[in-house]
Scaffold this motif. Structure first.
Motif, PDB file in Angstrom:
ATOM      1  N   UNK A 152       7.543   4.998   0.372  1.00 10.49           N
ATOM      2  CA  UNK A 152       7.526   3.912  -0.635  1.00 10.49           C
ATOM      3  C   UNK A 152       6.788   2.887   0.433  1.00 10.49           C
ATOM      4  N   UNK A 153       7.017   2.892   1.792  1.00 15.25           N
ATOM      5  CA  UNK A 153       6.384   1.847   2.458  1.00 15.25           C
ATOM      6  C   UNK A 153       4.674   2.096   2.281  1.00 15.25           C
ATOM      7  N   UNK A 154       4.441   3.250   2.561  1.00 18.24           N
ATOM      8  CA  UNK A 154       2.947   3.562   2.603  1.00 18.24           C
ATOM      9  C   UNK A 154       2.267   3.584   1.142  1.00 18.24           C
ATOM     10  N   UNK A 170      -5.329  -0.597   3.758  1.00 16.99           N
ATOM     11  CA  UNK A 170      -5.867   0.566   4.629  1.00 16.99           C
ATOM     12  C   UNK A 170      -5.571   0.557   6.327  1.00 16.99           C
ATOM     13  N   UNK A 171      -5.541  -0.749   6.735  1.00 14.40           N
ATOM     14  CA  UNK A 171      -5.658  -0.930   8.101  1.00 14.40           C
ATOM     15  C   UNK A 171      -3.989  -0.646   8.351  1.00 14.40           C
ATOM     16  N   UNK A 202      -0.505   6.335  10.138  1.00 15.74           N
ATOM     17  CA  UNK A 202      -0.886   7.752  10.360  1.00 15.74           C
ATOM     18  C   UNK A 202      -1.336   8.273  11.792  1.00 15.74           C
ATOM     19  N   UNK A 203      -2.014   7.247  12.421  1.00 13.49           N
ATOM     20  CA  UNK A 203      -2.530   7.398  13.754  1.00 13.49           C
ATOM     21  C   UNK A 203      -1.168   7.783  14.626  1.00 13.49           C
ATOM     22  N   UNK A 250     -17.158   5.241   5.215  1.00 12.14           N
ATOM     23  CA  UNK A 250     -15.973   4.499   4.853  1.00 12.14           C
ATOM     24  C   UNK A 250     -15.110   4.796   3.553  1.00 12.14           C
ATOM     25  N   UNK A 251     -15.894   5.032   2.631  1.00  7.11           N
ATOM     26  CA  UNK A 251     -15.313   5.531   1.277  1.00  7.11           C
ATOM     27  C   UNK A 251     -14.505   6.918   1.433  1.00  7.11           C
ATOM     28  N   UNK A 252     -14.980   7.645   2.412  1.00  6.53           N
ATOM     29  CA  UNK A 252     -14.461   9.220   2.664  1.00  6.53           C
ATOM     30  C   UNK A 252     -13.302   8.927   3.318  1.00  6.53           C
ATOM     31  N   UNK A 253     -13.145   7.786   4.214  1.00  4.36           N
ATOM     32  CA  UNK A 253     -11.745   7.239   5.054  1.00  4.36           C
ATOM     33  C   UNK A 253     -10.811   7.002   4.083  1.00  4.36           C
ATOM     34  N   UNK A 254     -11.215   6.278   3.011  1.00  2.30           N
ATOM     35  CA  UNK A 254     -10.277   5.476   2.076  1.00  2.30           C
ATOM     36  C   UNK A 254      -9.555   6.822   1.218  1.00  2.30           C
ATOM     37  N   UNK A 255     -10.492   7.911   1.003  1.00  2.00           N
ATOM     38  CA  UNK A 255      -9.960   8.968   0.157  1.00  2.00           C
ATOM     39  C   UNK A 255      -9.025   9.273   0.794  1.00  2.00           C
TER      40      UNK A 255
END
Length: 437
Positions: free
Chosen positions: A31-33, A38-39, A45-46, A323-328
């Motif tokens: 629920x939180x995620x 994005x940040x 996830x890191x 950056x778009x791939x990272x968002x996916x």
């Protein structure tokens, strides 16, 4: 005793799948995620990835590769490596483990082990996605049309189903579903009155295509949960129209390295709390770019895998930026869906691998389903489950579409059958090769 055997008992099984402590934490994290930027997702996830690396470093595989704790340049992990040296990826556990063998739809059967937390997390994901659509997985009456072994496949006398979990689950056999048995299935579902229908996409397709007069209504049904195979956009649209309920198209693997879901046709989102996702460009066509999905799971301490090549492809818009791939990968931006598998290819006499075969079986009228069988380097059989309107014109259309992908050096034969080949897990792959690959 394995978790799989414990799950046959409803009380113990529910306690395992929703173990207090683990389960509540996972539901809160999901629920939180969902509401994180994005940040914020990147930060969460890191940390999860760092923990996953520390766990994986404790495996014999990491020792043989001399991978150090601060070494994040892990090599890609191939299916063949996991198959041939699966014991190198295991860690000891004092808790019961869930053991499974994949059905080999990728061409490489694998032995998989899952930790207790991994089992709980998977159930938390299912519950979370159902709840987003106003359905309680735990409290619902669930009809399951997947890989259950109900009886001998050659026994075509009903019933083709078994009630379990105190009568709250109806497990139906995909192996027995065909034109001669469809009326029994529909009547059993109507009498059971399910609120949730959990299916293989190929079984959902047969259920909808074989329904008399193309009509099929279940007044109590609230949600369809489709998983373990690719649900095509065309089938998604047809099932939504017939059943008049939302459909969750869920993507995962037996190895449980990452997952995605869709509630709208053509909009898939990765679940960033499930595992770390990398998208590696593989090939393109006139409409889409295709990226192989590489995953690192966060929750399976029993068999921690790092940078595992799934052999599955994400269908994405052309020309994406980094950056778009990272968002996916972090579930912020959608992609179009998972398209085929690495094993969904034919081998030409010239030694080439023919891919993109889904278009052969697309938009063919008067056909329930089709399957491509390669019996020799120069011979392809297209197995067809025909509908009443099937004719020579239908067969001509099949051959025409097949020739757009299959060269003249290969003979094509269309064969009408009453059932398709299914794996031991009940899946019906698009391509079946009986020659060495």
């Amino acid at each position: 005793m394995t978790v799989r055997s414990w799950l046959k008992n409803i009380a113990v099984g529910d306690l395992i799948r929703r173990t207090p402590g683990f389960y509540g934490y996972f539901r809160a994290l999901l629920q939180k995620i969902d509401h994180a930027s994005f940040n914020e997702r990147k930060l969460i996830t890191d940390r999860l990835l760092e923990t996953a690396h520390k766990t994986a470093i404790q495996t014999p595989y990491a020792h043989t590769r001399n991978i150090q704790e601060n070494d994040y340049l892990w090599p890609y992990l191939e299916k063949e490596t996991l198959r041939d040296a699966h014991n190198l990826f295991r860690r000891r556990s004092f808790l019961p483990l869930s053991k499974a063998t994949t059905g080999g739809t990728t061409g490489i059967p694998l032995k998989c082990v899952r930790s207790w937390r991994s089992v709980v997390f998977e159930q938390a994901v299912f519950d979370h996605l159902a709840a987003l659509n106003g359905v309680s997985w735990k409290k619902s009456r669930i009809a399951i049309l997947r890989g259950e072994t109900v009886k001998d496949p050659s026994d075509l006398t009903p019933p083709f189903w078994i009630k379990r979990h105190g009568g709250k689950q109806l497990s139906l056999s995909s192996n027995h579903l065909n034109a001669s048995t469809i009326s029994f299935y529909i009547e059993a579902l109507r009498q059971f009155q399910p609120e949730l229908l959990w299916v293989y996409p190929t079984s959902l397709k047969m259920l909808c295509r074989l329904a008399p007069e193309g009509r099929f209504e279940l007044p109590t049904l609230k949600l369809v949960f489709s998983s373990s195979e690719v649900l095509t956009p065309e089938m998604n649209e047809q099932a939504r129209s017939m059943l008049c309920v939302p459909i969750i198209d869920y993507y995962g693997q037996a190895e449980r390295v990452c997952a995605s879901y869709s509630t709208r046709v053509g909009e898939h989102y990765f679940l960033p709390a499930y595992g770390h996702v990398e998208l590696v460009f593989s090939y393109d066509d006139p409409e889409f770019d295709f990226y192989e999905i590489v995953g690192t799971p966060y929750w399976n301490e029993a068999q921690p895998l790092v940078r595992y090549r799934t052999g599955d492809y994400a269908r994405a818009p052309k020309g994406l930026t980094e950056s778009e791939i990272s968002e996916i990968c972090l579930g912020i931006r959608p992609f179009f869906g998972v398209s085929g598998r690495q094993s969904d290819y034919l081998i030409s006499p010239e030694g080439g691998r023919l891919k993109g075969l889904g278009s052969i079986v697309r938009d063919i009228p008067d056909v329930v389903q089709m399957q491509l069988h390669q019996t020799a380097l120069d011979t392809i059989q297209i197995h067809v489950l025909p509908m009443p309107g099937y004719s020579q014109e239908t067969e001509k259309l099949i051959l025409h579409q097949a020739r757009q992908k299959i060269p003249e050096s290969m003979k094509i034969e269309v064969v009408c059958v009453d059932r398709l080949y299914r794996t031991k897990r009940g899946k019906a792959p698009l391509v079946v090769r009986t020659i060495a690959s």
